[in-house]
Enzyme design. Structure first.
Site, mmCIF file in Angstrom:
data_model
loop_
_atom_site.group_PDB
_atom_site.id
_atom_site.type_symbol
_atom_site.label_atom_id
_atom_site.label_comp_id
_atom_site.label_asym_id
_atom_site.label_seq_id
_atom_site.Cartn_x
_atom_site.Cartn_y
_atom_site.Cartn_z
ATOM 1 N N LYS A 15 0.832 -1.210 0.000
ATOM 2 C CA LYS A 15 0.000 0.000 0.000
ATOM 3 C C LYS A 15 0.866 1.260 0.000
ATOM 4 C CE LYS A 15 -2.051 -1.149 3.865
ATOM 5 N NZ LYS A 15 -1.304 -2.399 4.165
ATOM 6 N N ARG A 90 -9.612 1.036 8.609
ATOM 7 C CA ARG A 90 -9.221 -0.333 8.934
ATOM 8 C C ARG A 90 -10.280 -1.066 9.729
ATOM 9 N NH1 ARG A 90 -3.291 0.543 8.716
ATOM 10 N NH2 ARG A 90 -2.225 -1.319 9.370
ATOM 11 N N ARG A 129 11.969 -5.647 4.737
ATOM 12 C CA ARG A 129 11.658 -4.242 4.406
ATOM 13 C C ARG A 129 12.631 -3.287 5.097
ATOM 14 N NH1 ARG A 129 5.789 -1.837 5.298
ATOM 15 N NH2 ARG A 129 6.053 -2.697 7.380
ATOM 16 N N ARG A 162 11.549 -1.480 10.688
ATOM 17 C CA ARG A 162 10.502 -1.090 11.629
ATOM 18 C C ARG A 162 10.422 -2.103 12.774
ATOM 19 N NH1 ARG A 162 5.212 0.331 8.059
ATOM 20 N NH2 ARG A 162 4.267 -0.900 9.713
ATOM 21 N N ARG A 173 -0.169 -8.969 13.251
ATOM 22 C CA ARG A 173 -0.789 -7.890 12.447
ATOM 23 C C ARG A 173 -1.664 -8.490 11.349
ATOM 24 N NH1 ARG A 173 4.401 -5.035 10.672
ATOM 25 N NH2 ARG A 173 3.059 -3.955 9.179
HETATM 26 P P1 AP5 Z 1 4.851 -1.654 1.713
HETATM 27 O O1 AP5 Z 1 4.511 -0.803 0.541
HETATM 28 O O2 AP5 Z 1 5.637 -1.046 2.822
HETATM 29 O O3 AP5 Z 1 3.530 -2.391 2.268
HETATM 30 P P2 AP5 Z 1 2.279 -1.834 3.089
HETATM 31 O O4 AP5 Z 1 1.076 -2.495 2.544
HETATM 32 O O5 AP5 Z 1 2.289 -0.344 3.136
HETATM 33 O O6 AP5 Z 1 2.637 -2.478 4.498
HETATM 34 P P3 AP5 Z 1 2.600 -1.886 5.960
HETATM 35 O O7 AP5 Z 1 3.274 -2.933 6.820
HETATM 36 O O8 AP5 Z 1 3.180 -0.501 6.037
HETATM 37 O O9 AP5 Z 1 1.121 -1.853 6.248
HETATM 38 P P4 AP5 Z 1 0.444 -1.876 7.570
HETATM 39 O O10 AP5 Z 1 -0.919 -1.627 7.130
HETATM 40 O O11 AP5 Z 1 0.595 -3.050 8.452
HETATM 41 O O12 AP5 Z 1 1.261 -0.768 8.417
HETATM 42 P P5 AP5 Z 1 0.890 0.720 8.834
HETATM 43 O O13 AP5 Z 1 2.121 1.515 8.778
HETATM 44 O O14 AP5 Z 1 -0.306 1.182 8.073
HETATM 45 O O15 AP5 Z 1 5.607 -2.954 1.141
HETATM 46 C C1 AP5 Z 1 6.083 -3.960 2.022
HETATM 47 C C2 AP5 Z 1 7.443 -4.487 1.514
HETATM 48 O O16 AP5 Z 1 7.227 -5.179 0.277
HETATM 49 C C3 AP5 Z 1 8.460 -3.378 1.203
HETATM 50 O O17 AP5 Z 1 9.730 -3.815 1.558
HETATM 51 C C4 AP5 Z 1 8.347 -3.172 -0.341
HETATM 52 O O18 AP5 Z 1 9.580 -2.754 -0.913
HETATM 53 C C5 AP5 Z 1 7.969 -4.586 -0.801
HETATM 54 N N1 AP5 Z 1 7.082 -4.599 -1.953
HETATM 55 C C6 AP5 Z 1 6.010 -3.782 -2.190
HETATM 56 N N2 AP5 Z 1 5.409 -4.108 -3.342
HETATM 57 C C7 AP5 Z 1 6.099 -5.168 -3.835
HETATM 58 C C8 AP5 Z 1 5.955 -5.974 -5.023
HETATM 59 N N3 AP5 Z 1 4.969 -5.755 -5.908
HETATM 60 N N4 AP5 Z 1 6.840 -6.987 -5.223
HETATM 61 C C9 AP5 Z 1 7.842 -7.233 -4.321
HETATM 62 N N5 AP5 Z 1 8.025 -6.497 -3.196
HETATM 63 C C10 AP5 Z 1 7.163 -5.482 -2.961
HETATM 64 O O19 AP5 Z 1 0.411 0.514 10.331
HETATM 65 C C11 AP5 Z 1 1.319 0.230 11.386
HETATM 66 C C12 AP5 Z 1 0.568 0.232 12.705
HETATM 67 O O20 AP5 Z 1 0.002 1.543 12.955
HETATM 68 C C13 AP5 Z 1 -0.630 -0.718 12.787
HETATM 69 O O21 AP5 Z 1 -0.245 -2.027 13.156
HETATM 70 C C14 AP5 Z 1 -1.485 -0.033 13.868
HETATM 71 O O22 AP5 Z 1 -0.997 -0.275 15.148
HETATM 72 C C15 AP5 Z 1 -1.292 1.438 13.550
HETATM 73 N N6 AP5 Z 1 -2.301 1.940 12.585
HETATM 74 C C16 AP5 Z 1 -2.065 2.408 11.331
HETATM 75 N N7 AP5 Z 1 -3.223 2.771 10.735
HETATM 76 C C17 AP5 Z 1 -4.216 2.508 11.627
HETATM 77 C C18 AP5 Z 1 -5.630 2.642 11.582
HETATM 78 N N8 AP5 Z 1 -6.268 3.112 10.491
HETATM 79 N N9 AP5 Z 1 -6.337 2.274 12.682
HETATM 80 C C19 AP5 Z 1 -5.719 1.821 13.789
HETATM 81 N N10 AP5 Z 1 -4.382 1.636 13.889
HETATM 82 C C20 AP5 Z 1 -3.628 1.990 12.826
#
Ligand code: AP5
Length: 218
Positions: A15, A90, A129, A162, A173
Site C-alpha cells: 500500500k 481499517r 523491508r 521497523r 498484524r
Molecule cells: P509496503 O509498501 O511497505 O507495504 P504496506 O502495505 O504499506 O505495508 P505496511 O506494513 O506498512 O502496512 P500496515 O498496514 O501493516 O502498516 P501501517 O504503517 O499502516 O511494502 C512492504 C514491503 O514489500 C516493502 O519492503 C516493499 O519494498 C515490498 N514490496 C512492495 N510491493 C512489492 C511488489 N509488488 N513486489 C515485491 N516487493 C514489494 O500501520 C502500522 C501500525 O500503525 C498498525 O499495526 C497499527 O498499530 C497502527 N495503525 C495504522 N493505521 C491505523 C488505523 N487506520 N487504525 C488503527 N491503527 C492503525
C-alpha cells in the site's frame, strides 16, 4: 470535485509503495495513518505515547483517536484536490467515520483498491523491508534493494527496520487484519466501490493496474 482513493490490503501488500507512486502520478496527497503515527512516536507527542502501546503489539489504535487524526489531516490545504488514503480505514467504524469526514468536505470515497497478496509472501516482504528515516521511502532487501546498503537512494538518509516488522508481530498484524479490516472488502464491494488488484505482480505492473482502475491508465 476532489477525489478520494482508499488503498486496502494486508500488512506488506504494498500500500505504501503504491500510494507514493499514485500520488506522484495523480498529484493527490498521500495520507498514511501508519506514517502519521510513527511521526508522533518519533516526536513523543501525547498521541504518540498513546499509540505506541498498540503499535508495538501489532494491534489497532482505537478508532476515536485514529478518526480524529485523519479528520485533521484531511482538512489541510494540500488535500484540496483529494487524497490517497493508505492504511485508513481499517474497521467498519473507521469507514463510517471517513464517510462523515468526506461528507463534511463535500466529497465521498471514489474508489477502493484492494491489494491482494498471499500470507507467505507478506511475511517474506516485511522481514526484508527497509524504510528511510527522513521521508519513509520504502525498500526491500531482496526485491528492491538500495544502491548503497543502508542508505536511501532518494535523500541519502539512513535506512532502518521497523520494530513491528519482527516475524511474531507481523503474524499478529495479519491476524488483526483478517479479523478487523478484511470485513471492509465486502463493505465496499456492496457499495460497488471495490476493485481488486493482483498485488503479487512486479511493482510497476501493480501501479499500471491501479492507474487503469481509476481511469488514468495509458
Ligand atoms: P509496503 O509498501 O511497505 O507495504 P504496506 O502495505 O504499506 O505495508 P505496511 O506494513 O506498512 O502496512 P500496515 O498496514 O501493516 O502498516 P501501517 O504503517 O499502516 O511494502 C512492504 C514491503 O514489500 C516493502 O519492503 C516493499 O519494498 C515490498 N514490496 C512492495 N510491493 C512489492 C511488489 N509488488 N513486489 C515485491 N516487493 C514489494 O500501520 C502500522 C501500525 O500503525 C498498525 O499495526 C497499527 O498499530 C497502527 N495503525 C495504522 N493505521 C491505523 C488505523 N487506520 N487504525 C488503527 N491503527 C492503525
Amino acid at each position: 470535485m476532489a477525489s478520494y482513493l482508499v488503498l486496502l490490503g494486508p500488512p506488506g501488500a504494498g500500500k505504501g509503495t503504491q500510494a507514493k507512486r499514485l500520488a506522484a502520478n495523480t498529484g493527490l496527497a498521500h495520507i498514511s495513518s501508519g506514517d502519521i503515527f510513527r511521526q508522533h512516536l518519533k516526536e513523543s507527542t501525547e498521541l504518540g505515547k498513546k499509540a505506541r502501546v498498540y503499535i508495538d503489539r501489532g494491534e489497532l489504535v482505537p478508532d476515536d483517536v485514529t478518526i480524529a487524526m485523519i479528520r485533521e489531516r484531511l482538512s489541510r490545504p494540500d488535500c484540496k484536490a483529494g487524497a490517497i488514503l493508505d492504511g485508513f480505514p481499517r474497521t467498519t467504524d473507521q469507514a463510517a467515520g471517513l464517510d462523515d469526514i468526506l461528507g463534511d468536505l463535500g466529497g465521498r470515497v471514489d474508489r477502493v483498491l484492494f491489494v491482494a497478496v498471499p500470507d507467505d509472501e507478506l511475511i517474506r516482504r516485511l522481514s526484508g523491508r527497509l524504510v528511510c528515516r527522513a521521508q519513509g521511502h520504502i525498500y526491500q532487501r531482496d526485491f528492491n534493494p538500495p544502491q548503497e546498503p543502508g542508505v536511501c537512494d532518494v535523500d541519502g538518509s539512513e535506512l532502518y527496520q521497523r520494530d513491528d516488522d519482527k516475524e511474531e508481530t507481523v503474524r499478529h498484524r495479519i491476524q488483526v487484519y483478517r479479523q478487523q479490516t478484511a470485513p471492509l472488502i465486502e463493505y465496499y464491494r456492496q457499495r460497488s466501490l471495490l476493485t481488486e488488484i493482483e498485488g503479487g505482480q512486479p511493482v510497476e505492473q501493480v501501479t499500471a493496474d491501479m492507474l487503469a482502475a481509476i481511469g488514468k491508465g495509458s
